[in-house]
Write a protein that holds these residues in place. Structure first.
Motif, PDB file in Angstrom:
ATOM      1  N   LEU A  51       0.963  -1.202   0.021  1.00  0.00           N
ATOM      2  CA  LEU A  51      -0.007  -0.019   0.042  1.00  0.00           C
ATOM      3  C   LEU A  51       1.052   1.379  -0.094  1.00  0.00           C
ATOM      4  O   LEU A  51       0.633   2.286  -0.711  1.00  0.00           O
ATOM      5  CB  LEU A  51      -1.091  -0.065   1.276  1.00  0.00           C
ATOM      6  CG  LEU A  51      -1.793   1.238   1.090  1.00  0.00           C
ATOM      7  CD1 LEU A  51      -2.885   1.072   0.190  1.00  0.00           C
ATOM      8  CD2 LEU A  51      -2.509   1.175   2.618  1.00  0.00           C
ATOM      9  N   SER A  52       1.948   1.143   0.907  1.00  0.00           N
ATOM     10  CA  SER A  52       2.719   2.471   0.738  1.00  0.00           C
ATOM     11  C   SER A  52       3.617   2.634  -0.436  1.00  0.00           C
ATOM     12  O   SER A  52       3.826   3.571  -1.024  1.00  0.00           O
ATOM     13  CB  SER A  52       3.757   2.485   1.967  1.00  0.00           C
ATOM     14  OG  SER A  52       4.665   1.155   2.067  1.00  0.00           O
ATOM     15  N   GLY A  54       2.487   1.649  -3.447  1.00  0.00           N
ATOM     16  CA  GLY A  54       1.469   2.135  -4.384  1.00  0.00           C
ATOM     17  C   GLY A  54       0.931   3.622  -4.066  1.00  0.00           C
ATOM     18  O   GLY A  54       1.008   4.469  -5.174  1.00  0.00           O
ATOM     19  N   VAL A  55       0.823   4.023  -2.943  1.00  0.00           N
ATOM     20  CA  VAL A  55       0.687   5.239  -2.816  1.00  0.00           C
ATOM     21  C   VAL A  55       1.914   6.234  -3.231  1.00  0.00           C
ATOM     22  O   VAL A  55       1.792   7.349  -4.023  1.00  0.00           O
ATOM     23  CB  VAL A  55       0.456   5.836  -1.312  1.00  0.00           C
ATOM     24  CG1 VAL A  55       0.500   7.402  -0.961  1.00  0.00           C
ATOM     25  CG2 VAL A  55      -0.862   5.182  -0.964  1.00  0.00           C
ATOM     26  N   ALA A  56       3.076   5.881  -3.098  1.00  0.00           N
ATOM     27  CA  ALA A  56       4.197   6.967  -3.567  1.00  0.00           C
ATOM     28  C   ALA A  56       4.375   6.544  -5.054  1.00  0.00           C
ATOM     29  O   ALA A  56       4.717   7.876  -5.571  1.00  0.00           O
ATOM     30  CB  ALA A  56       5.717   6.042  -2.951  1.00  0.00           C
ATOM     31  N   ALA A  58       1.892   6.319  -7.078  1.00  0.00           N
ATOM     32  CA  ALA A  58       0.808   7.091  -7.457  1.00  0.00           C
ATOM     33  C   ALA A  58       1.022   8.718  -7.444  1.00  0.00           C
ATOM     34  O   ALA A  58       0.378   9.517  -8.332  1.00  0.00           O
ATOM     35  CB  ALA A  58      -0.734   6.713  -6.835  1.00  0.00           C
ATOM     36  N   SER A  59       1.722   9.065  -6.414  1.00  0.00           N
ATOM     37  CA  SER A  59       2.097  10.446  -6.158  1.00  0.00           C
ATOM     38  C   SER A  59       3.233  11.098  -7.222  1.00  0.00           C
ATOM     39  O   SER A  59       3.281  12.141  -7.296  1.00  0.00           O
ATOM     40  CB  SER A  59       2.543  10.845  -4.642  1.00  0.00           C
ATOM     41  OG  SER A  59       3.587  10.162  -4.296  1.00  0.00           O
ATOM     42  N   ARG A 139      -1.041  14.454 -11.933  1.00  0.00           N
ATOM     43  CA  ARG A 139      -0.385  13.361 -11.319  1.00  0.00           C
ATOM     44  C   ARG A 139      -1.493  12.411 -11.005  1.00  0.00           C
ATOM     45  O   ARG A 139      -2.733  12.785 -10.690  1.00  0.00           O
ATOM     46  CB  ARG A 139      -0.184  13.789  -9.734  1.00  0.00           C
ATOM     47  CG  ARG A 139       0.975  14.639  -9.611  1.00  0.00           C
ATOM     48  CD  ARG A 139       1.649  15.099  -8.171  1.00  0.00           C
ATOM     49  NE  ARG A 139       0.224  15.245  -7.381  1.00  0.00           N
ATOM     50  CZ  ARG A 139       0.647  15.137  -6.194  1.00  0.00           C
ATOM     51  NH1 ARG A 139       1.673  15.026  -5.417  1.00  0.00           N
ATOM     52  NH2 ARG A 139      -0.684  15.385  -5.481  1.00  0.00           N
ATOM     53  N   ILE A 141      -2.395  10.245  -8.500  1.00  0.00           N
ATOM     54  CA  ILE A 141      -2.925  10.430  -7.242  1.00  0.00           C
ATOM     55  C   ILE A 141      -4.025  11.429  -7.244  1.00  0.00           C
ATOM     56  O   ILE A 141      -5.088  11.299  -6.655  1.00  0.00           O
ATOM     57  CB  ILE A 141      -1.917  10.625  -6.089  1.00  0.00           C
ATOM     58  CG1 ILE A 141      -2.664  10.369  -4.829  1.00  0.00           C
ATOM     59  CG2 ILE A 141      -1.499  11.965  -6.107  1.00  0.00           C
ATOM     60  CD1 ILE A 141      -2.832   8.843  -4.448  1.00  0.00           C
ATOM     61  N   VAL A 145      -8.038  10.231  -6.442  1.00  0.00           N
ATOM     62  CA  VAL A 145      -8.566  10.665  -5.205  1.00  0.00           C
ATOM     63  C   VAL A 145      -8.697  12.254  -5.502  1.00  0.00           C
ATOM     64  O   VAL A 145      -7.635  12.750  -5.012  1.00  0.00           O
ATOM     65  CB  VAL A 145      -7.728  10.319  -4.136  1.00  0.00           C
ATOM     66  CG1 VAL A 145      -8.387  10.979  -2.834  1.00  0.00           C
ATOM     67  CG2 VAL A 145      -7.491   8.838  -3.916  1.00  0.00           C
ATOM     68  N   LEU A 148      -7.964  14.722  -2.481  1.00  0.00           N
ATOM     69  CA  LEU A 148      -6.850  14.909  -1.756  1.00  0.00           C
ATOM     70  C   LEU A 148      -5.974  16.112  -2.099  1.00  0.00           C
ATOM     71  O   LEU A 148      -5.208  16.478  -1.314  1.00  0.00           O
ATOM     72  CB  LEU A 148      -5.862  13.372  -2.166  1.00  0.00           C
ATOM     73  CG  LEU A 148      -4.677  13.189  -1.217  1.00  0.00           C
ATOM     74  CD1 LEU A 148      -5.172  12.832   0.035  1.00  0.00           C
ATOM     75  CD2 LEU A 148      -4.178  12.107  -1.684  1.00  0.00           C
TER      76      LEU A 148
END
Length: 149
Positions: A51-52, A54-56, A58-59, A139, A141, A145, A148
């Motif tokens: 998960l971390s 993936g977030v990195a 996506a950003s 981006r 992300i 979202v 965000l």
């Protein structure tokens, strides 16, 4: 049954059942009421790592966005009316699509406050359609979202 076999059965019973009975009657601590297998903890750690990552990703990953402008082809030139704040760069690769769905590559040659002009190798007759121009980078992300950012 003889008394000797009863004694052996009783010893076997006490050898195997005593630890089980002791474990059942011992007081349980706060975390001992529901014990989970060890693979669940390892799976949760792996899920958190994925998960971390993936977030990195996506950003940092960007996606090109486009804008479709109403346009008219006359000869080898496409004139489109600007409607948004996107300003394509000179020399940017665009695409002209006519009303039937056929498309031709185009190159942006002039950008003013009201219109975009591009050179196209396509229809030479008067044709109405849309000019799809690059509008910038977003981006990933922000797309996934929207609230965000």
């Amino acid at each position: 049954m003889t008394s000797g076999t009863d004694a052996v059965a009783m010893d076997r019973d006490s050898i195997f059942r005593r630890p089980w009975r002791d474990s059942r009657s011992a007081p349980k601590g706060p975390g001992k009421l529901v014990e989970q297998p060890q693979w669940i903890g390892a799976g949760l750690v792996a899920l958190a790592v994925l998960l971390s990552v993936g977030v990195a990703a996506a950003s940092t990953v960007t996606v090109a966005s486009t804008e479709a402008l109403p346009a008219v082809v006359q000869g080898d030139s496409v004139v489109a009316m600007r409607s948004g704040e996107a300003t394509p760069e000179l020399g940017a690769i665009a695409e002209f699509r006519d009303s039937s769905g056929a498309s031709w590559p185009a190159t942006v040659v002039e950008v003013t406050t009201m219109q975009v002009r591009a050179q196209v190798d396509g229809p030479s007759a008067l044709t109405v359609g849309e000019l799809v121009v690059p509008a910038g980078q977003d981006r990933l992300i922000d797309i996934l979202v929207p609230g965000l950012g």
